[in-house]
Design an enzyme around this catalytic site. Structure first.
Site, PDB file in Angstrom:
ATOM      1  N   ASP A   1       0.836  -1.193   0.000  1.00 20.78           N
ATOM      2  CA  ASP A   1       0.000   0.000   0.000  1.00 20.78           C
ATOM      3  C   ASP A   1       0.880   1.256   0.000  1.00 20.78           C
ATOM      4  O   ASP A   1       1.878   1.319   0.711  1.00 20.78           O
ATOM      5  CB  ASP A   1      -0.849  -0.048   1.285  1.00 20.78           C
ATOM      6  CG  ASP A   1      -1.958   0.975   1.303  1.00 20.78           C
ATOM      7  OD1 ASP A   1      -2.823   0.914   0.415  1.00 20.78           O
ATOM      8  OD2 ASP A   1      -1.970   1.826   2.214  1.00 20.78           O
TER       9      ASP A   1
ATOM     10  N   GLU B   1       1.829  -0.286  -4.914  1.00 21.14           N
ATOM     11  CA  GLU B   1       0.845   0.695  -5.374  1.00 21.14           C
ATOM     12  C   GLU B   1       1.586   2.008  -5.619  1.00 21.14           C
ATOM     13  O   GLU B   1       2.013   2.670  -4.686  1.00 21.14           O
ATOM     14  CB  GLU B   1      -0.240   0.889  -4.299  1.00 21.14           C
ATOM     15  CG  GLU B   1      -1.334   1.829  -4.742  1.00 21.14           C
ATOM     16  CD  GLU B   1      -2.134   2.427  -3.592  1.00 21.14           C
ATOM     17  OE1 GLU B   1      -3.293   2.810  -3.820  1.00 21.14           O
ATOM     18  OE2 GLU B   1      -1.619   2.541  -2.466  1.00 21.14           O
TER      19      GLU B   1
END
Ligand code: GLC
Ligand code: CA
Length: 538
Positions: free
Chosen positions: A218, A279
């Site tokens: 993330d 990401e």
């Protein structure tokens, strides 16, 4: 089924991911096994047969760790335990074992940029004094101006509002501020503190030892912060947002981030055949490329295709840039048009039947490209974004934006499995965590499974055909001449041709035998209708 036979997992296959179809399971919304209205890990396990049928190679599970759920699991209070809402460690073990049995690999989400404010570290930090080792694990600063009443810099939260929150004054603290690029309940960690890296390494090994096949990282372009935390040139707030080339945004892409990825890679390399995908919301090809150097991430999410309009030039540019960004790297390009942060493709491309036709066409485009594809659960059913009433909205973006941005709940509505009324087999209770539309009876898995023209059937066929026609080693495409508003390409050196008609009118089909079409072709006609893509063979 044929696939099940030939899919035996080889635990030492170091290349399994290079051409894999990944399927993102938003755990909260996939399947609810215990009837509380919220999807859970046992629910995922109970639906593995479906994923096998769909033909995907691997699952990405969104965070299921202990969390107060302010950002639905992206606020983690214990990264090495499972939130009781989703199950427990044994459920994870069973899920991983069952998935592997069925030839499906599993990657899980890792949230290293921030913790929950309920994490024991943050609780200790607020109880401790300024300058203490406890505070040093986060980014605490004194405020500016009289009495420190102004935030330490002008950074904005990607969810809206300032990126700083002030602690209430206490006997040993006049009220320091702490940084949070997301919600105030998600304090950013201080990656200069060695304890932070050590703890992440522990988390990585904890899950690798339990048999997961890798991680989705993330905010992989966050984590490191520039020295001195300089002001940003102008307040930027986009959730999610592709960092524009040339725009200076000191909140992301600081140089120090690459050492963090090297550390992660070292740990992964201790285990056979494990992967990490980051990401990375960065548009600039050169900046993106730095994340996938040989000793960093195995793959990065390139969001150019997701950000592209339904327009041949935009789509082609997105593909070309995604390929260019990996040209000098061992990493393959990755392809995705959807995830739990983005408006569903059907709606983004125009909504209604046109939006659906375009989303189906783009599904064929992305599945024809060389390299791994990431599908988002529900897209294979052609689900639209849901217009939820104000009272139902839960994404922190809604309140943080002063109720100007409705946030991401519309793409997170639970999946319809069967039957004719909500909750369509998702749960035993109609009180699902987000309400489900009353008009989804026609698009449940059950309704689409045996229907040859359904979106689900299109995905199943495409995933299967792709297996047959994809060269794992291909990293480039050949473009063909195409009428205005259209594009056509195939893998360099062979394979099927994919043609997309994004113009408003029919065009002639390119030569070749039609293997698959995203929408109806008129029998006997050699026209490719508008908003349609085809795959052609020799
Ligand atoms: C990532 C996630 C998003 C989350 C944010 C903060 O962008 O995809 O859902 O809100 O990080 O963790
Ligand atoms: Ca549940």
């Amino acid at each position: 089924m044929r696939r099940a036979e030939y899919r035996r997992l080889d635990p030492n296959d170091e290349t399994w991911w290079r051409n894999a179809v990944f399927y993102q399971v938003y755990v909260r919304s996939f399947a609810d096994a215990n009837g509380d209205g919220i999807g859970d890990l046992e629910g995922v396990r109970s639906r593995l047969g479906y994923l096998e049928l769909l033909g995907v190679d691997a699952l990405w599970l969104t965070p299921f760790f202990r969390s107060p759920m302010v950002d639905h699991g992206y606020d983690v209070s214990d990264p090495r335990d499972v939130d009781p809402l989703f199950g427990d460690l044994e459920t994870v073990d069973r899920l991983v074992a069952d998935a592997h049995q069925r030839g499906l690999r599993i990657i899980i989400d890792l949230v290293p940029n921030h913790t929950s404010d309920r994490h024991e570290w943050f609780q200790a930090a607020i109880a401790a004094a300024p300058g203490s080792p406890e505070r040093d694990r986060y980014l605490f600063r004194d405020g500016l101006g009289f009495g420190g009443s102004r935030p330490p810099n002008n950074w904005t939260s990607t969810f809206g509002g300032p990126a700083w929150t002030r602690l209430p004054p206490s006997p040993n603290d006049a009220g320091q501020w702490y940084l949070h690029l997301f919600a105030p309940e998600q304090p950013d960690l201080n990656w200069e503190n060695p304890e932070v890296a050590a703890d992440l390494a522990r988390t990585l090994r904890f899950w690798l030892d339990r048999g997961v096949d890798g991680f989705r990282i993330d905010v992989a372009h966050g984590m490191a912060k520039p020295a001195g935390l300089p002001d940003m040139p102008e307040p930027i707030r986009t959730c999610p947002g592709l960092l524009e080339s040339g725009v200076v945004d000191p909140r992301f892409d600081a140089d120090g981030v690459h050492d963090i990825h090297r550390m992660i890679r070292k740990v992964l390399d201790e285990y056979p055949a494990r992967v990490a995908i980051g990401e990375i919301w960065i548009r600039d090809d050169a900046a993106f490329a730095r994340y996938i150097r040989p000793d960093e991430l195995h793959m990065g999410f390139n969001f150019r295709l997701l950000a592209a309009d339904f327009d041949a030039d935009s789509v082609r540019a997105a593909i070309e840039h995604s390929l260019l960004a990996v040209r000098d790297s061992p990493a393959p390009a990755t392809w995705t048009i959807s995830n739990h942060d983005a408006v569903r493709p059907v709606t983004r491309y125009g909504g209604g039947q046109v939006g659906l036709a375009r989303a189906r066409a783009m599904a064929l485009v992305q599945l024809a490209l060389p390299g791994p594809v990431y599908l988002y659960n529900g897209d294979e059913l052609g689900l639209p974004n849901v217009e939820l009433p104000d009272w139902a909205l839960q994404d922190p973006v809604w309140e943080r934006s002063g109720r100007t941005d409705r946030g991401r709940d519309g793409c997170r509505v639970p999946l319809p499995w069967e039957g004719s009324t909500a909750p369509y087999g998702f749960s035993a209770t109609p009180g699902t965590w987000l309400p489900m539309p009353s008009n989804w009876a026609g698009i449940t898995v059950e309704a689409q499974l045996e229907e040859p023209t359904s979106t689900l059937s299109l995905y199943r066929q495409a995933v299967e055909l792709r297996q047959e026609h994809h060269a794992v080693t291909c990293t480039e495409v050949e473009w063909y001449g195409a009428p205005p508003g259209c594009l056509a390409f195939r893998h360099k050196g062979g394979g099927l041709v994919c043609a997309l008609n994004a113009s408003g009118a029919p065009v002639s089909l390119p030569p070749g035998q039609v293997l698959l079409a995203s929408g109806p072709l008129l029998p006997g006609s050699d026209a490719l209708p508008a908003n349609t893509a085809v795959w052609l063979g020799e």
